[in-house]
Motif scaffolding. Structure first.
Motif, PDB file in Angstrom:
ATOM      1  N   THR A  71      28.649  43.604  51.137  1.00  0.00           N
ATOM      2  CA  THR A  71      29.866  43.012  50.611  1.00  0.00           C
ATOM      3  C   THR A  71      30.626  43.206  49.308  1.00  0.00           C
ATOM      4  OG1 THR A  71      29.353  41.145  52.572  1.00  0.00           O
ATOM      5  CG2 THR A  71      31.205  40.726  51.010  1.00  0.00           C
ATOM      6  N   ALA A  72      29.419  42.776  48.296  1.00  0.00           N
ATOM      7  CA  ALA A  72      29.758  43.040  47.005  1.00  0.00           C
ATOM      8  C   ALA A  72      30.173  44.570  46.570  1.00  0.00           C
ATOM      9  CB  ALA A  72      28.855  42.706  46.135  1.00  0.00           C
ATOM     10  N   ALA A  73      29.553  45.552  47.247  1.00  0.00           N
ATOM     11  CA  ALA A  73      29.858  46.836  46.916  1.00  0.00           C
ATOM     12  C   ALA A  73      31.064  47.474  47.516  1.00  0.00           C
ATOM     13  CB  ALA A  73      28.793  47.945  47.709  1.00  0.00           C
ATOM     14  N   PHE A  74      31.540  46.855  48.867  1.00  0.00           N
ATOM     15  CA  PHE A  74      32.750  46.991  49.778  1.00  0.00           C
ATOM     16  C   PHE A  74      33.840  46.450  48.770  1.00  0.00           C
ATOM     17  CE2 PHE A  74      36.222  45.087  51.977  1.00  0.00           C
ATOM     18  CZ  PHE A  74      36.729  46.101  52.639  1.00  0.00           C
ATOM     19  N   PHE A  75      33.813  45.232  47.979  1.00  0.00           N
ATOM     20  CA  PHE A  75      34.762  44.807  47.293  1.00  0.00           C
ATOM     21  C   PHE A  75      35.341  45.404  46.292  1.00  0.00           C
ATOM     22  CE2 PHE A  75      36.461  42.130  43.993  1.00  0.00           C
ATOM     23  CZ  PHE A  75      37.471  41.146  44.662  1.00  0.00           C
ATOM     24  N   HIS A  76      33.974  46.060  45.475  1.00  0.00           N
ATOM     25  CA  HIS A  76      34.206  46.810  44.273  1.00  0.00           C
ATOM     26  C   HIS A  76      34.705  47.994  44.416  1.00  0.00           C
ATOM     27  CE1 HIS A  76      32.409  49.933  41.467  1.00  0.00           C
ATOM     28  NE2 HIS A  76      32.790  48.846  40.501  1.00  0.00           N
ATOM     29  N   TYR A  77      34.436  48.694  45.714  1.00  0.00           N
ATOM     30  CA  TYR A  77      34.883  49.989  46.027  1.00  0.00           C
ATOM     31  C   TYR A  77      36.506  50.058  45.885  1.00  0.00           C
ATOM     32  CZ  TYR A  77      36.357  54.205  48.624  1.00  0.00           C
ATOM     33  OH  TYR A  77      37.123  55.157  49.044  1.00  0.00           O
TER      34      TYR A  77
ATOM     35  N   HIS B  14      38.381  47.525  45.128  1.00  0.00           N
ATOM     36  CA  HIS B  14      39.015  47.051  44.041  1.00  0.00           C
ATOM     37  C   HIS B  14      39.327  48.117  42.952  1.00  0.00           C
ATOM     38  CE1 HIS B  14      39.449  44.563  40.269  1.00  0.00           C
ATOM     39  NE2 HIS B  14      40.145  43.594  40.837  1.00  0.00           N
ATOM     40  N   ARG B  15      38.491  48.974  42.914  1.00  0.00           N
ATOM     41  CA  ARG B  15      38.607  49.924  42.057  1.00  0.00           C
ATOM     42  C   ARG B  15      39.596  50.823  42.243  1.00  0.00           C
ATOM     43  NH1 ARG B  15      36.513  51.549  36.980  1.00  0.00           N
ATOM     44  NH2 ARG B  15      36.294  53.475  37.880  1.00  0.00           N
TER      45      ARG B  15
ATOM     46  N   LEU C 255      36.339  37.670  54.300  1.00  0.00           N
ATOM     47  CA  LEU C 255      36.988  37.013  53.387  1.00  0.00           C
ATOM     48  C   LEU C 255      37.354  37.802  52.028  1.00  0.00           C
ATOM     49  CD1 LEU C 255      37.714  34.283  52.253  1.00  0.00           C
ATOM     50  CD2 LEU C 255      35.425  34.075  51.556  1.00  0.00           C
ATOM     51  N   ALA C 256      36.197  38.857  51.917  1.00  0.00           N
ATOM     52  CA  ALA C 256      36.638  39.692  50.815  1.00  0.00           C
ATOM     53  C   ALA C 256      37.724  40.871  50.967  1.00  0.00           C
ATOM     54  CB  ALA C 256      35.192  40.859  50.663  1.00  0.00           C
ATOM     55  N   GLN C 257      38.117  41.178  52.101  1.00  0.00           N
ATOM     56  CA  GLN C 257      39.240  41.815  52.620  1.00  0.00           C
ATOM     57  C   GLN C 257      40.411  40.875  52.250  1.00  0.00           C
ATOM     58  OE1 GLN C 257      38.019  42.664  56.803  1.00  0.00           O
ATOM     59  NE2 GLN C 257      38.475  44.841  56.289  1.00  0.00           N
ATOM     60  N   ALA C 258      40.217  39.593  52.586  1.00  0.00           N
ATOM     61  CA  ALA C 258      41.564  38.815  52.369  1.00  0.00           C
ATOM     62  C   ALA C 258      41.998  38.783  50.824  1.00  0.00           C
ATOM     63  CB  ALA C 258      41.143  37.267  52.993  1.00  0.00           C
ATOM     64  N   LEU C 259      40.630  38.642  50.004  1.00  0.00           N
ATOM     65  CA  LEU C 259      40.807  38.434  48.565  1.00  0.00           C
ATOM     66  C   LEU C 259      41.524  39.776  47.968  1.00  0.00           C
ATOM     67  CD1 LEU C 259      37.441  36.865  47.429  1.00  0.00           C
ATOM     68  CD2 LEU C 259      39.954  35.976  46.985  1.00  0.00           C
TER      69      LEU C 259
ATOM     70  N   VAL D  59      46.366  42.639  45.937  1.00  0.00           N
ATOM     71  CA  VAL D  59      47.247  43.808  45.776  1.00  0.00           C
ATOM     72  C   VAL D  59      48.528  43.261  46.114  1.00  0.00           C
ATOM     73  CG1 VAL D  59      48.015  45.861  47.208  1.00  0.00           C
ATOM     74  CG2 VAL D  59      45.415  45.680  46.502  1.00  0.00           C
ATOM     75  N   ALA D  60      48.798  42.190  46.904  1.00  0.00           N
ATOM     76  CA  ALA D  60      50.167  41.775  47.514  1.00  0.00           C
ATOM     77  C   ALA D  60      50.807  41.214  45.893  1.00  0.00           C
ATOM     78  CB  ALA D  60      50.060  40.612  48.372  1.00  0.00           C
ATOM     79  N   ARG D  61      49.985  40.673  45.254  1.00  0.00           N
ATOM     80  CA  ARG D  61      50.332  39.964  43.857  1.00  0.00           C
ATOM     81  C   ARG D  61      50.446  40.866  42.744  1.00  0.00           C
ATOM     82  NH1 ARG D  61      48.441  34.167  42.989  1.00  0.00           N
ATOM     83  NH2 ARG D  61      47.747  35.235  40.928  1.00  0.00           N
ATOM     84  N   GLY D  62      49.912  42.257  43.067  1.00  0.00           N
ATOM     85  CA  GLY D  62      49.837  43.239  41.809  1.00  0.00           C
ATOM     86  C   GLY D  62      50.810  43.873  41.458  1.00  0.00           C
ATOM     87  N   GLY D  63      52.023  43.923  42.026  1.00  0.00           N
ATOM     88  CA  GLY D  63      53.365  44.451  41.530  1.00  0.00           C
ATOM     89  C   GLY D  63      53.157  46.038  41.260  1.00  0.00           C
ATOM     90  N   ASP D  64      53.952  46.519  40.405  1.00  0.00           N
ATOM     91  CA  ASP D  64      54.370  48.149  40.238  1.00  0.00           C
ATOM     92  C   ASP D  64      52.915  48.581  40.044  1.00  0.00           C
ATOM     93  OD1 ASP D  64      56.594  48.000  41.159  1.00  0.00           O
ATOM     94  OD2 ASP D  64      57.545  47.750  39.252  1.00  0.00           O
ATOM     95  N   ALA D  65      52.215  47.858  38.873  1.00  0.00           N
ATOM     96  CA  ALA D  65      50.817  48.279  38.360  1.00  0.00           C
ATOM     97  C   ALA D  65      49.819  48.530  39.485  1.00  0.00           C
ATOM     98  CB  ALA D  65      50.341  47.118  37.475  1.00  0.00           C
ATOM     99  N   ALA D  66      49.806  47.942  40.359  1.00  0.00           N
ATOM    100  CA  ALA D  66      48.751  47.861  41.721  1.00  0.00           C
ATOM    101  C   ALA D  66      49.222  49.044  42.371  1.00  0.00           C
ATOM    102  CB  ALA D  66      48.848  46.710  42.468  1.00  0.00           C
TER     103      ALA D  66
END
Length: 298
Positions: free
Chosen positions: A154-160, A162-163, A255-259, A264-271
């Motif tokens: 789960t941690a590895a999926f979130f990190h991947y 997120h990057r 839960l990781a997917q939801a986070l 991303v939804a809050r990340g705006g143009d930068a995301a």
């Protein structure tokens, strides 16, 4: 006085405030205490003739944090019992419930348990809690992501993921470099920890170390009073109960997917720009197979 008698008094005191469906569910709980301890919420709902979510709402109406807390009255401390039994004992119990005509029922129960876990995880985490976690992660200089043993995927999926849209995440290895990775964690950093019972000892020690350094902590765990939950600034809860011999990891990934989606939804143009750049790089290295003239290579 037995736990069931206590809950009977508790329900009686609030019975008039319950909806008709909640009353039906409450009567079923009191009439079938053993089934409450052993069966999934969906099986109980079928027996009571109410939607599964009625039991979630009943728990809240009775001032329990969630359905798991209500269920624990009937079966004792669920997590401690699972830990005490050990994987081997639970595996033996699993074998006794399989084979022949019992296999189909077991498979159905396994999938229903995962649906229950997802539903419970959703009910236990108010959107404000996910927003608070997102706020911490967005402000972090570095976001360390830690999950050991069964929690590492789960941690590895979130990190991947997120990057793909932000470059400040650091995955703590599931091996010998935990101490080195977190050595210079500080007040400007955030540590996202994934840990459920039985809690890995070095995960707890790593979280304690980070807190001593002033690092903010987000916990994905199965108990607000777990050794990780007690340390965290934000606690995100997951259900892990399953008829299998090993705890469920499905709600952790959900839960990781939801986070990630919230970030991303809050990340705006930068995301968006970062994701587009990631796509260009992946295409440049032909990471994904396409249905072209050339056969994919292993």
């Amino acid at each position: 006085m037995s736990p069931t008698v206590d809950i009977a008094q508790h329900i009686a005191q609030r019975f008039e405030t319950l909806t008709p469906q909640q009353r039906r569910a409450a009567r079923f709980l009191l009439d079938h205490p053993t089934e409450v301890a052993l069966k999934s919420m969906r099986e109980l709902a079928q027996g009571a003739g109410v939607p599964p979510v009625t039991f979630v709402r009943l728990a809240r109406a009775l001032d329990f944090a969630d359905y798991n807390a209500l269920r624990a009255v009937f079966q004792g401390d669920v997590r401690q019992d699972r830990t005490r039994a050990g994987f081997s004992q639970k595996a033996r119990d699993l074998q006794l419930r399989s084979g022949g005509d019992k296999t189909q029922a077991l498979v159905k129960e396994l999938f229903e348990a995962e649906l229950d876990n997802i539903e419970l995880t959703f009910s236990q985490n108010h959107p404000d809690q996910l927003i608070a976690a997102a706020d911490l992660m967005e402000r972090a200089r570095r976001l360390f992501v830690l999950g050991r043993r069964s929690c590492h995927p789960t941690a590895a999926f979130f990190h991947y993921v997120h990057r793909l849209f932000r470059a400040n995440a650091v995955l703590v290895p599931d091996g010998g470099q935990l101490v080195d990775c977190l050595r210079d964690a500080g007040p400007d950093d955030v540590l996202l920890v994934v840990s459920v019972a039985p809690y890995t000892a070095d995960t707890v020690e790593a979280a304690r170390w980070a807190r001593e350094r002033g690092t903010r902590l987000i916990a994905i765990t199965d108990d607000r009073l777990s050794p990780i939950g007690r340390l965290a600034d934000v606690v995100l809860m997951v259900g892990t109960a399953t008829p299998s011999f090993f705890h469920s990891i499905v709600p952790m990934v959900a839960l990781a997917q939801a986070l990630l989606a919230l970030l991303v939804a809050r990340g705006g143009d930068a995301a968006l720009a970062a994701i587009e750049a990631s796509e260009l790089q992946l295409n440049r290295f032909q990471v994904y197979w396409t249905d072209g003239d050339q056969e994919p290579t292993p």
